[in-house]
Design a protein around this motif. Structure first.
Motif: not given
Lengths: 278, 265
Positions: B51, B56-57, B74-76, B78-80, B82, B86
């Protein structure tokens, strides 16, 4: 021996049942059966003479009155004119309740501050019967059309707001964070993630709100109405025309049920994933 | 030092009301070609670390940078991916993947073409128009990976992506991920509590321990590169070196757990 599932979730037992049993258990078949049973009991009770027609007229007498109201009218208007008056009030109130309630509910779902400020007000007025605040509305807004629509609007507003708020709180953090990490702005999150996620709850709120609206209709049409199904029922009650009272109730129930089915179909079409594994 | 790396610099995170930090003084560098895996039991801070890297944190102490630029949210880039919930169930498979492109302002025709190409890459070309809620868990994860690849990300951050899958599907997804990693050339940071998965996938494996969450060991297993060079999965996972590392990690985790239990007692 029935399993835990078959007693708790009877629908599951249908998975291995023969086709005729599945047909019998179809919701439409079951619904038609319950209506037919009610009709039969009503017919027997009225036809046997146990209950006087003043208190419970026979079904055919009610149908005859309905046909009379449709053709010649009742209280200076035909059934269709009464129906149109009521539907326009319900429709206007619903439009206003959606226009105000959905954005307000979404905003309350997104903003804890707004939720904290407005939740006590909405939860406070929601359980109050519309008849209790009807005099206040008449004092404020007079006896015109506005009072009637406003009363129905208020009955519809609370469930729509609360459902939209609940819908927003169901958005999973994973879904929001995944969208954020793909570059979604705050506005895109609201429109492309939050609103569609809340849509099933918003539609459920509409269904509940519409039901509340119909149940408030009679109270709303107490306010100096000259047309409307609620007005028709009240007028018939004053003159002890019980068959017309029942005819009005049947029409209100029928129309409300058809609208409910329409909303259910809309919900199924717009949100087929709702209730599925998502 | 790799200037293009995604880096955590002495990061600590303390959540309000918690007696000890969720992460304490964690430093990590994920280079452009790395597949870094954080392995550890529940509560070791690996999700918090992800996170923080995702933005996110915010870290309570320390900082996070990508190619030297500070990460503040958060930003494009770094795609997450889950484990659950999601995807967007109101969109079909292709539109879920195209959603990442739509957010970048890519036109409809182009984003559909690119989404279909990415779906072919993850073996889902046949399911492009299916609603996502009708897919199996493994297929959903493929959609999630394709969607992350559709973003202009320089890093994929994966939060226990295969945790809910059965053993067979999980192994399929692991090899798919290695193929995707090879073809996309993107760095990957993945967290898991599955030791075999971590050993098989990682170019660098960081072992984390709770109380407070910290990195207690770093190893470079190298089995993923051997699989990409053509060695079979089962042969690698039954390789004596693989088994020895697995036992070593289990032993290390057990020792740290005992030490933590003593401290809390």
């Amino acid at each position: 021996m029935p399993s835990v599932f078959s007693s708790a979730l009877p629908g599951l037992t249908g998975l291995s049942a023969p086709r005729w049993r599945l047909r019998l258990r179809h919701p439409l078949t079951l619904g038609l059966f319950s209506v037919a049973l009610l009709w039969l009991i009503w017919q027997i009770a009225a036809g046997s003479g146990w209950i006087q027609p003043l208190f419970l007229p026979a079904p055919q007498a009610v149908l005859a009155k309905l046909a009379l109201a449709a053709g010649q009218g009742f209280m200076d208007a035909t059934l269709w004119q009464h129906l149109a008056a009521s539907l326009s009030r319900i429709g206007l109130a619903l439009l206003a309740a959606v226009a105000v309630g959905v954005p307000l509910g979404l905003a309350m779902g997104v903003s804890p501050v707004l939720r904290g400020l407005l939740d006590p007000l909405i939860e406070g007025y929601r359980p109050v019967p519309p008849l209790a605040y009807l005099p206040l509305i008449v004092i404020w807004c007079g006896i015109g059309e506005l009072s009637k629509v406003l009363l129905i609007f208020l009955a519809m507003l609370a469930p729509i707001v609360l459902s939209a708020t609940h819908g927003v709180t169901r958005v999973s953090p994973s879904r929001l964070r995944a969208a954020q990490s793909l570059g979604a702005s705050r506005r895109q999150l609201l429109w492309r993630v939050v609103l569609p996620t809340a849509l099933p709850d918003i539609l459920t709120g509409l269904r509940i709100g519409l039901g509340a609206g119909w149940s408030t209709l009679v109270a709303a049409e107490l306010v100096a109405a000259t047309r409307g199904l609620g007005f028709m029922v009240q007028s018939a009650a004053q003159f002890l025309v019980t068959d017309m009272v029942l005819a009005g109730i049947v029409v209100i129930g029928g129309i409300a049920f058809v609208l409910e089915l329409g909303l259910r179909a809309l919900q199924q079409r717009l949100c087929p994933w709702h209730g599925q594994q998502d | 030092m790799d200037d293009d790396a995604l880096r955590a610099w002495s990061v600590s995170v303390r959540y309000p009301g918690q007696p000890e930090p969720a992460l304490a003084d964690v430093s990590l560098s994920i280079g452009p070609q790395a597949l870094t895996v954080a392995l550890g039991p529940s509560g070791c801070g690996k999700t918090t670390l992800l996170n923080v890297l995702a933005g996110f944190v915010p870290p309570s102490q320390g900082r996070v940078t990508l190619a030297g630029a500070p990460i503040t949210g958060p930003g494009a880039d770094r795609a997450v991916v889950f484990q659950h919930d999601a995807l967007l169930p109101w969109l079909d498979v292709r539109d879920n993947v195209a959603f990442a492109l739509e957010l970048q302002g890519v036109g409809r025709r182009e984003r559909h073409a690119r989404a279909e190409a990415l779906l072919a890459e993850v073996g889902l070309a046949h399911a492009a128009r299916q609603p996502v809620w009708t897919l199996s868990g493994g297929m959903r994860q493929r959609v999630g990976i394709a969607r992350a690849l559709a973003s202009p990300s320089r890093a994929l951050l994966m939060d226990e992506p295969f945790g809910a899958l059965d053993a067979f599907t999980r192994e399929q997804m692991q090899t798919l991920l290695l193929e995707v990693w090879r073809h996309s050339g993107r760095r990957i940071f993945l967290i898991t509590h599955d030791i075999e998965e971590a050993l098989f996938l990682a170019t660098e494996l960081v072992l984390m321990s709770p109380g407070p969450g910290r990195i207690v060991e770093r190893i470079e297993p190298g089995f993923s590169r051997r699989w990409l060079a053509g060695e079979p999965v089962r042969a690698l996972k039954s390789d004596p070196a693989f088994i020895a590392l697995r036992e070593h990690l289990l032993d290390t985790l057990a020792r740290h757990r005992q030490a933590n239990d003593k401290e809390t007692a």
